[in-house]
Design a protein around this motif. Structure first.
Motif, PDB file in Angstrom:
ATOM      1  N   PRO A   1       0.827  -1.206   0.000  1.00  0.00           N
ATOM      2  CA  PRO A   1       0.000   0.000   0.000  1.00  0.00           C
ATOM      3  C   PRO A   1       0.866   1.263   0.000  1.00  0.00           C
ATOM      4  O   PRO A   1       1.924   1.300   0.635  1.00  0.00           O
ATOM      5  CB  PRO A   1      -0.803  -0.109   1.313  1.00  0.00           C
ATOM      6  CG  PRO A   1      -0.735  -1.550   1.683  1.00  0.00           C
ATOM      7  CD  PRO A   1       0.576  -2.058   1.170  1.00  0.00           C
ATOM      8  N   VAL A   2       0.451   2.267  -0.735  1.00  0.00           N
ATOM      9  CA  VAL A   2       1.221   3.517  -0.817  1.00  0.00           C
ATOM     10  C   VAL A   2       0.903   4.352   0.423  1.00  0.00           C
ATOM     11  O   VAL A   2       0.011   5.204   0.413  1.00  0.00           O
ATOM     12  CB  VAL A   2       0.868   4.293  -2.101  1.00  0.00           C
ATOM     13  CG1 VAL A   2       1.729   5.555  -2.201  1.00  0.00           C
ATOM     14  CG2 VAL A   2       1.078   3.407  -3.316  1.00  0.00           C
ATOM     15  N   GLN A   3       1.627   4.087   1.494  1.00  0.00           N
ATOM     16  CA  GLN A   3       1.442   4.842   2.728  1.00  0.00           C
ATOM     17  C   GLN A   3       2.696   4.691   3.587  1.00  0.00           C
ATOM     18  O   GLN A   3       3.412   3.693   3.514  1.00  0.00           O
ATOM     19  CB  GLN A   3       0.212   4.349   3.498  1.00  0.00           C
ATOM     20  CG  GLN A   3       0.202   2.843   3.742  1.00  0.00           C
ATOM     21  CD  GLN A   3      -1.020   2.401   4.517  1.00  0.00           C
ATOM     22  OE1 GLN A   3      -1.112   2.632   5.711  1.00  0.00           O
ATOM     23  NE2 GLN A   3      -1.962   1.766   3.828  1.00  0.00           N
ATOM     24  N   GLY A   4       2.948   5.718   4.386  1.00  0.00           N
ATOM     25  CA  GLY A   4       4.150   5.719   5.215  1.00  0.00           C
ATOM     26  C   GLY A   4       4.183   4.591   6.218  1.00  0.00           C
ATOM     27  O   GLY A   4       5.256   4.061   6.546  1.00  0.00           O
ATOM     28  N   ALA A   5       3.011   4.194   6.714  1.00  0.00           N
ATOM     29  CA  ALA A   5       2.964   3.128   7.711  1.00  0.00           C
ATOM     30  C   ALA A   5       3.521   1.825   7.158  1.00  0.00           C
ATOM     31  O   ALA A   5       4.221   1.083   7.857  1.00  0.00           O
ATOM     32  CB  ALA A   5       1.532   2.924   8.198  1.00  0.00           C
ATOM     33  N   ALA A   6       3.230   1.533   5.892  1.00  0.00           N
ATOM     34  CA  ALA A   6       3.705   0.303   5.276  1.00  0.00           C
ATOM     35  C   ALA A   6       5.225   0.302   5.170  1.00  0.00           C
ATOM     36  O   ALA A   6       5.893  -0.687   5.500  1.00  0.00           O
ATOM     37  CB  ALA A   6       3.077   0.121   3.899  1.00  0.00           C
TER      38      ALA A   6
ATOM     39  N   LEU B   1      -2.376  -4.074   7.088  1.00  0.00           N
ATOM     40  CA  LEU B   1      -1.936  -3.185   6.018  1.00  0.00           C
ATOM     41  C   LEU B   1      -2.021  -3.827   4.645  1.00  0.00           C
ATOM     42  O   LEU B   1      -1.941  -3.130   3.632  1.00  0.00           O
ATOM     43  CB  LEU B   1      -0.497  -2.713   6.279  1.00  0.00           C
ATOM     44  CG  LEU B   1      -0.289  -1.873   7.545  1.00  0.00           C
ATOM     45  CD1 LEU B   1       1.148  -1.391   7.625  1.00  0.00           C
ATOM     46  CD2 LEU B   1      -1.248  -0.690   7.585  1.00  0.00           C
TER      47      LEU B   1
END
Length: 289
Positions: free
Chosen positions: A59-64, A178
């Motif tokens: 997923p395009v997100q900082g958490a990933a 995620l």
């Protein structure tokens, strides 16, 4: 749990014990061997990981990204700790203790840090785990802990088990919450370990080549099986299998590991250690119930 995730976890347990046996045989090489088998894993699983990345497996997100980095660092510490434990102590001690310590520490943390009240079944499971670890580490002879190297296998096994508990929770969250593909998560973990450890080989290539002489077949085996065994577990979690069932089911590898230590390495695995493995497995199952 349905049949497919169940079979995945059982197969993963057998593969896990097998690659750990190979790692034990290369224990004197240390971090250079860890770098070597991570190189193998990165090369072999790269096409699969790249194909999944092109399909949007992360997923395009900082958490990933942050969780992938955290997972890689925990796995790095785990790999080095495990290899050093195998260098200093018996496989039939370090491996079962490491596999059983994770659930035990998770339960202690829930009680001490989260204020959870343990059930009677949980207390019994915790007691069985502690007794099982004691039997495995001492072979039923407490006097063995008094020898200069008596507690070494126990301590390295418990340290490794703590890291197992950490990466199990981290990676389960990455896959289940995620939606990161298991192959991609494992591949990036291997890549991070390789990047961190590569300078050891680059700084003195002659020494690295000498250390790895005759050990590349072991590195290929560990690189293939370690990633595959963990990908199978993560895939089972991704299919909806609950972590509370998958984690204890993986611990059947403890008995496989003890038997491999006896048959292949000729280590002293008597009825007390085998009984300790049985208690450990039973205790882990009760903790997860």
């Amino acid at each position: 749990m349905s049949a497919a995730p169940l079979l995945l976890v059982v197969l993963a347990a057998i593969l896990h014990a097998s690659w750990n046996l190979l790692a034990k045989r290369a224990a004197p090489i240390g971090p250079v061997f860890v770098a070597a088998y991570n190189l193998v894993a990165c090369i072999v699983y790269a096409p699969w990981a790249v194909a999944l990345l092109l399909e949007g497996a992360v997923p395009v997100q900082g958490a990933a990204v942050g969780l992938i980095l955290l997972s890689g660092l925990i796995h790095l510490a785990y790999s080095l700790c495990l290899q050093e434990g195998y260098r200093q102590a018996d496989f039939s001690v370090v491996y079962p203790v490491a596999r059983g310590t994770g659930p035990m520490l998770s339960t202690f943390g829930a009680i001490l840090l989260l204020g959870e009240v343990p059930t009677g079944r949980g207390v019994l499971g915790l007691a069985l785990v502690v007794i099982g670890i004691g039997l495995i580490a001492t072979d039923g002879r407490l006097s063995g802990l008094g020898r200069p190297k008596g507690p070494i296998g126990l301590l390295w096994g418990m340290a490794t088990g703590g890291l197992i508990a950490a990466y199990t929770v981290t990676d389960a969250y990455a896959v289940k919450v995620l939606g990161i593909a298991p192959v991609v998560l494992d591949w990036f973990s291997n890549l991070l370990r390789l990047i961190v450890l590569a300078p050891l080989a680059v700084a003195n290539p002659r020494r690295a080549n000498t250390a790895m002489r005759g050990a590349w077949p072991l590195a290929v085996g560990v690189g293939l099986l370690s990633s595959l065994s963990y990908i199978l577990v993560l895939d089972a979690l991704g299919r909806g299998a609950p972590l509370s069932l998958v984690a204890p089911m993986r611990e059947m590898s403890m008995m496989v590991g003890a038997l491999l230590g006896l048959v292949v390495l000729g280590e002293p695995v008597g009825p007390r250690r085998l009984g300790g493995c049985a208690l450990l497995i039973g205790g882990v199952i009760l903790l997860a119930a």
